[in-house]
Design a protein around this motif. Structure first.
Motif, PDB file in Angstrom:
ATOM      1  N   GLY A 139       2.633 -10.068  38.293  1.00 35.86           N
ATOM      2  CA  GLY A 139       1.831  -9.746  39.460  1.00 35.86           C
ATOM      3  C   GLY A 139       0.682 -10.707  39.705  1.00 35.86           C
ATOM      4  N   CYS A 140       0.392 -11.558  38.728  1.00 38.93           N
ATOM      5  CA  CYS A 140      -0.680 -12.543  38.894  1.00 38.93           C
ATOM      6  C   CYS A 140      -0.188 -13.848  39.513  1.00 38.93           C
ATOM      7  N   LEU A 141       1.121 -13.962  39.728  1.00 39.57           N
ATOM      8  CA  LEU A 141       1.690 -15.182  40.301  1.00 39.57           C
ATOM      9  C   LEU A 141       1.693 -15.041  41.824  1.00 39.57           C
ATOM     10  N   SER A 172      15.688  -8.664  36.090  1.00 41.06           N
ATOM     11  CA  SER A 172      16.529  -7.601  35.546  1.00 41.06           C
ATOM     12  C   SER A 172      15.656  -6.681  34.703  1.00 41.06           C
ATOM     13  N   LEU A 173      15.799  -5.368  34.930  1.00 41.45           N
ATOM     14  CA  LEU A 173      14.986  -4.376  34.219  1.00 41.45           C
ATOM     15  C   LEU A 173      15.869  -3.441  33.406  1.00 41.45           C
ATOM     16  N   PRO A 203       7.291  -2.527  36.451  1.00 43.86           N
ATOM     17  CA  PRO A 203       6.000  -3.253  36.462  1.00 43.86           C
ATOM     18  C   PRO A 203       5.350  -3.169  37.846  1.00 43.86           C
ATOM     19  N   SER A 204       4.415  -2.238  37.995  1.00 37.34           N
ATOM     20  CA  SER A 204       3.803  -1.995  39.306  1.00 37.34           C
ATOM     21  C   SER A 204       2.987  -3.170  39.806  1.00 37.34           C
ATOM     22  N   SER A 205       2.629  -4.089  38.894  1.00 38.80           N
ATOM     23  CA  SER A 205       1.842  -5.247  39.334  1.00 38.80           C
ATOM     24  C   SER A 205       2.611  -6.121  40.320  1.00 38.80           C
ATOM     25  N   PHE A 249      12.542   3.400  41.619  1.00 40.92           N
ATOM     26  CA  PHE A 249      11.764   2.561  42.523  1.00 40.92           C
ATOM     27  C   PHE A 249      10.482   3.320  42.826  1.00 40.92           C
ATOM     28  N   PRO A 250       9.388   3.035  42.089  1.00 38.33           N
ATOM     29  CA  PRO A 250       8.176   3.856  42.217  1.00 38.33           C
ATOM     30  C   PRO A 250       7.485   3.657  43.550  1.00 38.33           C
ATOM     31  N   GLU A 251       6.683   4.629  43.900  1.00 40.20           N
ATOM     32  CA  GLU A 251       5.887   4.532  45.118  1.00 40.20           C
ATOM     33  C   GLU A 251       4.772   3.519  44.889  1.00 40.20           C
TER      34      GLU A 251
END
Length: 599
Positions: free
Chosen positions: A94-96, A105-106, A113-115, A133-135
């Motif tokens: 998320g910092c990129l 792939s998870l 990873p919410s980031s 697939f989180p909110e």
């Protein structure tokens, strides 16, 4: 730097010393790779980074600071995915902030990873083996996202993508066995491909179809004069286009939708078994839609194929050919239907339009792809269905020939010439008409008899073109030679009629005229071509027919014909041998003066 299939490498060294300005790194199938040095996470000019099928990889840079990185691919690194090291690395993605394309792939990752939702510049996102697939924690998580792909995931529904991803143009969902619902799509969507999602509810399928129709402006209740109106009830569709979509969305040009199943909706007003469909159009026939149902079968001992094939659709009219669309699709043993809606394909003139689908670029020894049905939904000017051709749909001939016979029966074929002479341009004796061309013309009789069947067209007892077509479509038994099927006869006769029409037009526009032998040869070749399109060869046809009647060898056949009106008396003689070679002799008497010509 490409490390593809480097089996001996176990550790990536300090690249800040070796290659500080490297722009692309690929670690693909490096089975023994264990560690990537922390310096890789500090390469300021790195733009593309791929890590795929590195099963033993355990250590990656924990906090990458790759300000130039645009594309990152991370697939099938099971050892890393299971450990804390992998979770820490994925959280740091998320910092990129400069990322434009992300594929991850998870498979063994518990928490999403919410980031990732911090990547506001992301254009493409590929997720595989995603448990949920989180909110997102912000209303619009990917404001610039255009392409979303979800593979092999256990998700049951997708977030409200119309609001979360307002600029989304393409959505691919593959092998999500628990997916039941796909919500309303954003207004800029152009592609939706859904395959191997067996639990997707019918309501979602109808909603997707309905939204595509509304965006393109294509009503269901378009009537084709050849058949009845096909229209589903309004209650079956629960989607209404909002004012936002009608006012904000740009003028649509093309939309494509792939859904599981093998049925074409009943409201599609032109449908056919096989790979082609024909209809008649005027100057404006936009918008229109086409669809095709395909079946993919993997051969024995082939469980899955990590490859694709191409499905192409071509449009034909007035001798013009153009490829409308080509779509790459994964080879997988599941039927599906491809819908395409277009609003930018004008037709330059009135006439018959044919759509033809083809599949290519796959290994036929590993898979079989069949085009089962096709259809088109369009405002047409097809002639009304004539009772004379009511049985035509059951006749096994090419769709183009069916359309031709329909126009003949409805007497929609006109003489395309400004020449004032009303006489037949082929025999040059009698007055020109369709019935004369097909049944009475001495030139035409030579063509009918000059082919391999040696058919005598005078056996067709018809007083009008309508009756002539009736006997072509539903031939009496006396017209059929031994072991000749009705479909074979109808195909042969339809091809002969089309060849004669072409020969007449050629004679009208040219000072030269093809000989009877040349036209008969065209008839034989065209007949063989259409037989092959039906999966029949002439050798097989001849074998199946067995002792069918053939012209006796070493004999000449003489055919006489005569016609007259108030001013002209005409006589014609045609001589043919057993191979169809012949000579035509014409005599005309005009005002008592005798003329003779031969060829």
């Amino acid at each position: 730097m490409d490390f593809t299939s480097c089996q001996n490498i176990t550790r990536i060294p300090d690249l800040s010393i070796i290659a500080p300005k490297v722009k692309k790194l690929e670690f693909y199938e490096c089975e023994n790779l264990v560690e990537v040095h922390q310096s890789v996470g500090l390469l300021e000019e790195l733009e593309i980074w791929q890590i795929t099928n590195c099963q033993n990889l355990r250590i990656l840079p924990r906090k990458p600071q790759l300000k130039s990185l645009k594309c990152f691919y991370f697939f099938n690194c099971e050892s890393l995915e299971r450990g804390a090291e992998g979770s820490a690395f994925l959280s740091s993605i998320g910092c990129l902030f400069g990322l434009l394309e992300l594929s991850i792939s998870l498979k063994n990752v518990r928490d999403f990873p919410s980031s990732i939702f911090n990547l506001q510049n992301l254009r493409q996102l590929h997720l595989s083996y995603c448990e949920n697939f989180p909110e997102p924690h912000i209303p619009v998580c990917f404001p610039k996202l255009e392409y979303l792909v979800i593979y092999y995931s256990n998700i049951t529904t997708i977030p409200e993508i119309a609001s979360r991803f307002p600029r989304l143009k393409r959505l691919d969902i593959y092998c999500c066995g628990n997916l039941r619902e796909i919500p309303r799509l954003p207004p800029f969507i152009e592609y939706v491909i859904v395959r191997r999602c067996d639990l997707l509810d019918p309501q979602s399928k109808r909603r997707l179809l309905s939204q595509f129709e509304n965006l393109v402006g294509l009503p269901r209740n378009i009537i084709c004069a050849k058949g009845s109106l096909h229209q589903e009830s309004v209650s079956e569709t629960d989607y209404d286009t909002t004012e936002y979509e009608r006012n904000v969305a740009p003028e649509p040009k093309e939309f494509n939708l792939v859904l599981p199943g093998n049925k074409i909706p009943t409201w599609v007003n032109h449908q056919n078994v096989g790979s082609s469909i024909s209809f008649s159009v005027g100057w404006n026939f936009l918008p229109f839609a086409f669809c095709v149902a395909l079946k993919v079968e993997l051969m024995d001992n082939v469980e899955s194929i990590n490859s694709s094939f191409r499905c192409s659709v071509y449009i034909f009219f007035n001798g013009y050919k153009k490829r409308l669309k080509r779509l790459n699709l994964l080879l997988d043993s599941a039927p599906f239907v491809w819908f395409s809606y277009r609003s930018n394909e004008p037709c330059p003139c009135v006439g018959i339009v044919e759509l033809l689908w083809e599949v290519s670029d796959y290994d036929p020894e590993r898979a079989k792809v069949t085009i089962e049905r096709c259809g088109a939904h369009v405002e047409c000017i097809c002639p009304p269905q004539n009772p004379a051709v009511a049985n035509m749909a059951c006749t096994r001939i090419h769709e183009r020939l069916k359309m031709f016979l329909s126009r003949v029966a409805a007497q929609k074929l006109v003489r395309c010439s400004n020449i004032q002479d009303i006489h037949c341009p082929l025999c040059e004796i009698a007055e020109d008409s369709l019935l004369h061309l097909f049944q009475c013309c001495s030139y035409a009789k030579g063509v009918w008899y000059g082919n391999r069947w040696g058919f005598r067209v005078e056996m067709i007892q018809a007083q009008s073109v309508k009756e002539f077509v009736e006997q072509i479509i539903d031939p009496p038994r006396e017209l059929l030679a031994e072991r000749v099927t009705e479909d074979e006869f109808s195909l042969y006769a339809a091809v002969a009629m089309k060849i004669l029409c072409d020969a007449r037009e050629e004679a009208l526009y040219s000072n030269t005229k093809a000989s009877i032998d040349e036209v008969a040869d065209r008839l034989n070749k065209q007949y063989d071509f259409y037989l092959r399109s039906l999966g029949i060869t002439w050798a097989a046809e001849k074998q199946n027919r067995g002792s069918a009647w053939t012209k006796p060898p070493n004999q000449l056949v003489v055919t006489f014909d005569a016609s007259c009106d108030q001013n002209i008396v005409g006589l014609a003689v045609v001589l043919n041998d057993q191979d169809g070679n012949g000579r035509a002799i014409r005599r005309g008497i005009n005002n008592g003066r005798l003329g003779c010509s031969s060829q």
